[in-house]
Design a protein around this motif. Structure first.
Motif, PDB file in Angstrom:
ATOM      1  N   ALA A  95       0.840  -1.200   0.000  1.00 49.70           N
ATOM      2  CA  ALA A  95       0.000   0.000   0.000  1.00 49.70           C
ATOM      3  C   ALA A  95       0.874   1.248   0.000  1.00 49.70           C
ATOM      4  O   ALA A  95       0.585   2.229  -0.704  1.00 49.70           O
ATOM      5  CB  ALA A  95      -0.933  -0.010   1.209  1.00 49.70           C
ATOM      6  N   GLY A  96       1.930   1.212   0.777  1.00 56.19           N
ATOM      7  CA  GLY A  96       2.865   2.354   0.808  1.00 56.19           C
ATOM      8  C   GLY A  96       3.494   2.576  -0.560  1.00 56.19           C
ATOM      9  O   GLY A  96       3.625   3.714  -1.017  1.00 56.19           O
ATOM     10  N   ALA A 153       3.839   5.553  -5.608  1.00 61.18           N
ATOM     11  CA  ALA A 153       3.716   5.585  -7.071  1.00 61.18           C
ATOM     12  C   ALA A 153       2.632   6.566  -7.486  1.00 61.18           C
ATOM     13  O   ALA A 153       2.785   7.297  -8.477  1.00 61.18           O
ATOM     14  CB  ALA A 153       3.408   4.183  -7.594  1.00 61.18           C
ATOM     15  N   ALA A 154       1.536   6.630  -6.730  1.00 63.08           N
ATOM     16  CA  ALA A 154       0.455   7.562  -7.054  1.00 63.08           C
ATOM     17  C   ALA A 154       0.926   9.000  -6.886  1.00 63.08           C
ATOM     18  O   ALA A 154       0.608   9.872  -7.713  1.00 63.08           O
ATOM     19  CB  ALA A 154      -0.756   7.284  -6.157  1.00 63.08           C
ATOM     20  N   ASP A 155       1.691   9.267  -5.838  1.00 58.90           N
ATOM     21  CA  ASP A 155       2.239  10.615  -5.641  1.00 58.90           C
ATOM     22  C   ASP A 155       3.147  10.998  -6.803  1.00 58.90           C
ATOM     23  O   ASP A 155       3.084  12.113  -7.336  1.00 58.90           O
ATOM     24  CB  ASP A 155       3.028  10.686  -4.324  1.00 58.90           C
ATOM     25  CG  ASP A 155       2.129  10.792  -3.108  1.00 58.90           C
ATOM     26  OD1 ASP A 155       0.926  11.102  -3.290  1.00 58.90           O
ATOM     27  OD2 ASP A 155       2.617  10.554  -1.974  1.00 58.90           O
ATOM     28  N   ARG A 202       2.596  13.986  -9.498  1.00 58.40           N
ATOM     29  CA  ARG A 202       3.573  15.039  -9.711  1.00 58.40           C
ATOM     30  C   ARG A 202       3.932  15.142 -11.204  1.00 58.40           C
ATOM     31  O   ARG A 202       4.026  16.244 -11.762  1.00 58.40           O
ATOM     32  CB  ARG A 202       4.843  14.756  -8.900  1.00 58.40           C
ATOM     33  CG  ARG A 202       4.770  15.399  -7.536  1.00 58.40           C
ATOM     34  CD  ARG A 202       6.055  15.221  -6.769  1.00 58.40           C
ATOM     35  NE  ARG A 202       5.815  14.075  -5.863  1.00 58.40           N
ATOM     36  CZ  ARG A 202       6.619  13.052  -5.690  1.00 58.40           C
ATOM     37  NH1 ARG A 202       7.772  12.997  -6.281  1.00 58.40           N
ATOM     38  NH2 ARG A 202       6.296  12.076  -4.887  1.00 58.40           N
ATOM     39  N   GLU A 203       4.097  13.988 -11.835  1.00 60.08           N
ATOM     40  CA  GLU A 203       4.440  13.986 -13.263  1.00 60.08           C
ATOM     41  C   GLU A 203       3.320  14.586 -14.104  1.00 60.08           C
ATOM     42  O   GLU A 203       3.555  15.278 -15.071  1.00 60.08           O
ATOM     43  CB  GLU A 203       4.732  12.575 -13.747  1.00 60.08           C
ATOM     44  CG  GLU A 203       6.074  12.051 -13.336  1.00 60.08           C
ATOM     45  CD  GLU A 203       6.308  10.628 -13.826  1.00 60.08           C
ATOM     46  OE1 GLU A 203       5.598  10.157 -14.739  1.00 60.08           O
ATOM     47  OE2 GLU A 203       7.213   9.972 -13.298  1.00 60.08           O
ATOM     48  N   MET A 204       2.066  14.317 -13.687  1.00 56.35           N
ATOM     49  CA  MET A 204       0.930  14.841 -14.452  1.00 56.35           C
ATOM     50  C   MET A 204       0.795  16.339 -14.273  1.00 56.35           C
ATOM     51  O   MET A 204       0.360  17.046 -15.181  1.00 56.35           O
ATOM     52  CB  MET A 204      -0.361  14.136 -14.030  1.00 56.35           C
ATOM     53  CG  MET A 204      -0.406  12.692 -14.482  1.00 56.35           C
ATOM     54  SD  MET A 204      -1.888  11.871 -13.958  1.00 56.35           S
ATOM     55  CE  MET A 204      -3.061  12.546 -15.081  1.00 56.35           C
ATOM     56  N   ARG A 205       1.203  16.847 -13.131  1.00 59.54           N
ATOM     57  CA  ARG A 205       1.136  18.285 -12.894  1.00 59.54           C
ATOM     58  C   ARG A 205       2.182  19.039 -13.680  1.00 59.54           C
ATOM     59  O   ARG A 205       2.050  20.188 -14.042  1.00 59.54           O
ATOM     60  CB  ARG A 205       1.300  18.587 -11.419  1.00 59.54           C
ATOM     61  CG  ARG A 205       0.001  18.490 -10.674  1.00 59.54           C
ATOM     62  CD  ARG A 205       0.150  18.992  -9.261  1.00 59.54           C
ATOM     63  NE  ARG A 205      -0.155  17.837  -8.383  1.00 59.54           N
ATOM     64  CZ  ARG A 205       0.419  17.572  -7.262  1.00 59.54           C
ATOM     65  NH1 ARG A 205       1.357  18.322  -6.782  1.00 59.54           N
ATOM     66  NH2 ARG A 205       0.061  16.520  -6.568  1.00 59.54           N
ATOM     67  N   SER A 206       3.317  18.397 -13.902  1.00 64.55           N
ATOM     68  CA  SER A 206       4.404  19.111 -14.576  1.00 64.55           C
ATOM     69  C   SER A 206       4.392  18.958 -16.060  1.00 64.55           C
ATOM     70  O   SER A 206       3.568  18.577 -16.754  1.00 64.55           O
ATOM     71  CB  SER A 206       5.758  18.674 -14.069  1.00 64.55           C
ATOM     72  OG  SER A 206       5.900  17.294 -13.970  1.00 64.55           O
TER      73      SER A 206
END
Length: 128
Positions: free
Chosen positions: A112-113, A118-120, A124-128
């Motif tokens: 889960a961690g 990976a989701a974080d 972040r990649e999608m924001r940039s």
């Protein structure tokens, strides 16, 4: 005088007829009494048989009751003995299961961690 004798003869005939009727009635009553006597004898025999059957059934019920008490006592003893024998094995299995669950929980939380990390990263990649 002849009329008087005739009257006496008729009275004697009437008395004889009445006696014959009384004899027949007594005979019928005798047969009825004999029949009733036979019925009473049959009732007495049936009563004796029923008493014997009741005594026999009471004895069988007492035996069955004692047997059932013995069975219940035996079952309780067997249950107690089995629990004494199983308790250590169950305790060991419980401890092993707890250890396995603990390891499984650690792997689930670890996965889960990793998913959150990976989701974080993806976020972040999608924001940039």
């Amino acid at each position: 005088f002849a009329d008087h004798v005739q009257g006496l003869l008729r009275s004697v005939d009437a008395i004889e007829t009445k006696l014959a009727e009384n004899r027949e009635q007594l005979s019928r009553h005798g047969r009825l009494i004999n029949g009733m006597d036979g019925q009473l004898k049959g009732i007495g025999e049936t009563s004796a048989t029923l008493r014997t059957d009741v005594d026999h059934n009471r004895h069988k019920l007492e035996q069955t009751s004692r047997t059932m008490n013995d069975v219940v006592t035996g079952l309780a003893s067997t249950k107690s003995h089995m629990l004494e024998k199983l308790e250590p094995a169950l305790k060991g299995q419980r401890e092993e299961l707890n250890l396995r669950l603990s390891g499984f929980n650690e792997r689930v939380f670890g996965a889960a961690g990793q998913c959150l990390a990976a989701a974080d990263e993806l976020s972040r990649e999608m924001r940039s």
